[in-house]
Design a protein around this motif. Structure first.
Motif, mmCIF file in Angstrom:
data_model
loop_
_atom_site.group_PDB
_atom_site.id
_atom_site.type_symbol
_atom_site.label_atom_id
_atom_site.label_comp_id
_atom_site.label_asym_id
_atom_site.label_seq_id
_atom_site.Cartn_x
_atom_site.Cartn_y
_atom_site.Cartn_z
ATOM 1 N N TYR A 55 0.835 -1.204 0.000
ATOM 2 C CA TYR A 55 0.000 0.000 0.000
ATOM 3 C C TYR A 55 0.871 1.256 0.000
ATOM 4 O O TYR A 55 0.613 2.206 -0.751
ATOM 5 C CB TYR A 55 -0.936 0.000 1.215
ATOM 6 C CG TYR A 55 -1.938 1.123 1.172
ATOM 7 C CD1 TYR A 55 -3.118 0.990 0.450
ATOM 8 C CD2 TYR A 55 -1.708 2.323 1.822
ATOM 9 C CE1 TYR A 55 -4.044 2.018 0.378
ATOM 10 C CE2 TYR A 55 -2.624 3.365 1.764
ATOM 11 C CZ TYR A 55 -3.789 3.201 1.048
ATOM 12 O OH TYR A 55 -4.695 4.223 0.967
ATOM 13 N N ASN A 56 1.920 1.251 0.815
ATOM 14 C CA ASN A 56 2.807 2.419 0.872
ATOM 15 C C ASN A 56 3.546 2.633 -0.451
ATOM 16 O O ASN A 56 3.755 3.776 -0.857
ATOM 17 C CB ASN A 56 3.787 2.300 2.041
ATOM 18 C CG ASN A 56 3.096 2.551 3.356
ATOM 19 O OD1 ASN A 56 2.158 3.342 3.447
ATOM 20 N ND2 ASN A 56 3.531 1.856 4.395
ATOM 21 N N LEU A 57 3.933 1.567 -1.114
ATOM 22 C CA LEU A 57 4.560 1.691 -2.430
ATOM 23 C C LEU A 57 3.584 2.302 -3.430
ATOM 24 O O LEU A 57 3.940 3.199 -4.201
ATOM 25 C CB LEU A 57 5.054 0.328 -2.925
ATOM 26 C CG LEU A 57 5.640 0.302 -4.330
ATOM 27 C CD1 LEU A 57 6.957 1.085 -4.360
ATOM 28 C CD2 LEU A 57 5.870 -1.122 -4.781
ATOM 29 N N LEU A 58 2.350 1.837 -3.402
ATOM 30 C CA LEU A 58 1.335 2.397 -4.300
ATOM 31 C C LEU A 58 1.084 3.872 -3.994
ATOM 32 O O LEU A 58 0.855 4.664 -4.910
ATOM 33 C CB LEU A 58 0.034 1.593 -4.205
ATOM 34 C CG LEU A 58 0.091 0.181 -4.780
ATOM 35 C CD1 LEU A 58 -1.187 -0.579 -4.460
ATOM 36 C CD2 LEU A 58 0.343 0.204 -6.269
ATOM 37 N N ARG A 59 1.148 4.249 -2.724
ATOM 38 C CA ARG A 59 0.987 5.660 -2.345
ATOM 39 C C ARG A 59 2.085 6.520 -2.947
ATOM 40 O O ARG A 59 1.854 7.676 -3.303
ATOM 41 C CB ARG A 59 1.009 5.819 -0.821
ATOM 42 C CG ARG A 59 -0.326 5.638 -0.195
ATOM 43 C CD ARG A 59 -0.349 5.875 1.281
ATOM 44 N NE ARG A 59 0.683 6.804 1.755
ATOM 45 C CZ ARG A 59 0.971 6.979 3.019
ATOM 46 N NH1 ARG A 59 0.343 6.287 3.942
ATOM 47 N NH2 ARG A 59 1.907 7.826 3.387
ATOM 48 N N LEU A 60 3.293 5.949 -3.051
ATOM 49 C CA LEU A 60 4.420 6.695 -3.616
ATOM 50 C C LEU A 60 4.277 6.937 -5.113
ATOM 51 O O LEU A 60 4.753 7.946 -5.632
ATOM 52 C CB LEU A 60 5.736 5.955 -3.368
ATOM 53 C CG LEU A 60 6.284 5.970 -1.959
ATOM 54 C CD1 LEU A 60 7.509 5.050 -1.866
ATOM 55 C CD2 LEU A 60 6.655 7.386 -1.534
ATOM 56 N N ILE A 61 3.659 5.986 -5.811
ATOM 57 C CA ILE A 61 3.612 6.073 -7.274
ATOM 58 C C ILE A 61 2.266 6.526 -7.833
ATOM 59 O O ILE A 61 2.094 6.562 -9.047
ATOM 60 C CB ILE A 61 4.033 4.734 -7.926
ATOM 61 C CG1 ILE A 61 3.056 3.616 -7.556
ATOM 62 C CG2 ILE A 61 5.457 4.372 -7.550
ATOM 63 C CD1 ILE A 61 3.268 2.322 -8.305
ATOM 64 N N SER A 62 1.308 6.826 -6.952
ATOM 65 C CA SER A 62 -0.007 7.248 -7.443
ATOM 66 C C SER A 62 -0.538 8.402 -6.605
ATOM 67 O O SER A 62 0.075 8.809 -5.626
ATOM 68 C CB SER A 62 -0.984 6.075 -7.432
ATOM 69 O OG SER A 62 -1.212 5.620 -6.116
ATOM 70 N N THR A 63 -1.696 8.875 -6.987
ATOM 71 C CA THR A 63 -2.319 9.989 -6.264
ATOM 72 C C THR A 63 -3.119 9.452 -5.078
ATOM 73 O O THR A 63 -3.502 8.275 -5.066
ATOM 74 C CB THR A 63 -3.252 10.786 -7.195
ATOM 75 O OG1 THR A 63 -4.354 9.939 -7.550
ATOM 76 C CG2 THR A 63 -2.533 11.265 -8.435
ATOM 77 N N PRO A 64 -3.413 10.318 -4.098
ATOM 78 C CA PRO A 64 -4.182 9.870 -2.932
ATOM 79 C C PRO A 64 -5.557 9.306 -3.288
ATOM 80 O O PRO A 64 -6.069 8.431 -2.586
ATOM 81 C CB PRO A 64 -4.322 11.141 -2.079
ATOM 82 C CG PRO A 64 -3.165 11.990 -2.464
ATOM 83 C CD PRO A 64 -2.924 11.701 -3.923
ATOM 84 N N THR A 65 -6.150 9.779 -4.363
ATOM 85 C CA THR A 65 -7.480 9.268 -4.719
ATOM 86 C C THR A 65 -7.430 7.958 -5.500
ATOM 87 O O THR A 65 -8.401 7.207 -5.497
ATOM 88 C CB THR A 65 -8.265 10.319 -5.540
ATOM 89 O OG1 THR A 65 -7.486 10.687 -6.683
ATOM 90 C CG2 THR A 65 -8.580 11.548 -4.703
#
Length: 141
Positions: A55-65
């Motif tokens: 989840y944290n990796l996805l947060r780094l590469i995408s927007t909060p929404t």
């Protein structure tokens, strides 16, 4: 992701006692007892722990929404993968595609553990040359 994790993480060469123990607990016991229903899927507690860095990796590469949607897609893909893997071990497929996948996967367990890393598809095994020679020759005919 399935092929990469299976080939390079779950089948990595280990040398130390602790690395060997961790490898056995994560994947080796599944290969030692491939028809044990309790060892066919990754433990839910381990999956929950691994969800945090994913989840944290996805947060780094995408927007909060978009992060929750991407995470949901990754999680759904993982559940489908685990269900497919379980079915290939225990299911009795009646149509040809699942029968071929089952034969392909069980070949990985019982004949050549250094080949056939794909579970839901043999595509990446063909691309990276880890498809068993007998299947490559069969496709050329």
């Amino acid at each position: 992701m399935e092929y990469t994790l299976h080939r390079f993480v779950l089948h990595m060469k280990t040398k130390s006692y602790w690395a060997n123990t961790a490898h056995y607990l994560f994947h080796g016991c599944h290969h030692k007892h491939p028809m044990d229903g309790l060892r066919l899927v990754f433990p839910p507690a381990g999956t929950a722990i691994l969800c945090v860095p994913v989840y944290n990796l996805l947060r780094l590469i995408s927007t909060p929404t978009t992060t929750p949607a991407l995470f949901g897609g990754v999680l759904m893909g993982y559940v489908i993968y685990e269900c497919t893997h379980y079915y290939l071990h225990y299911g009795q497929p009646s149509s040809s595609m699942p029968q071929k996948l089952k034969k392909y996967h069980l070949n990985h367990h019982y004949r050549m553990q250094s080949k056939s890393f794909g579970i839901t598809s043999s595509l990446w095994d063909h691309v990276f040359g880890t498809c068993p020679d007998s299947l490559v020759a069969e496709k050329k005919r």
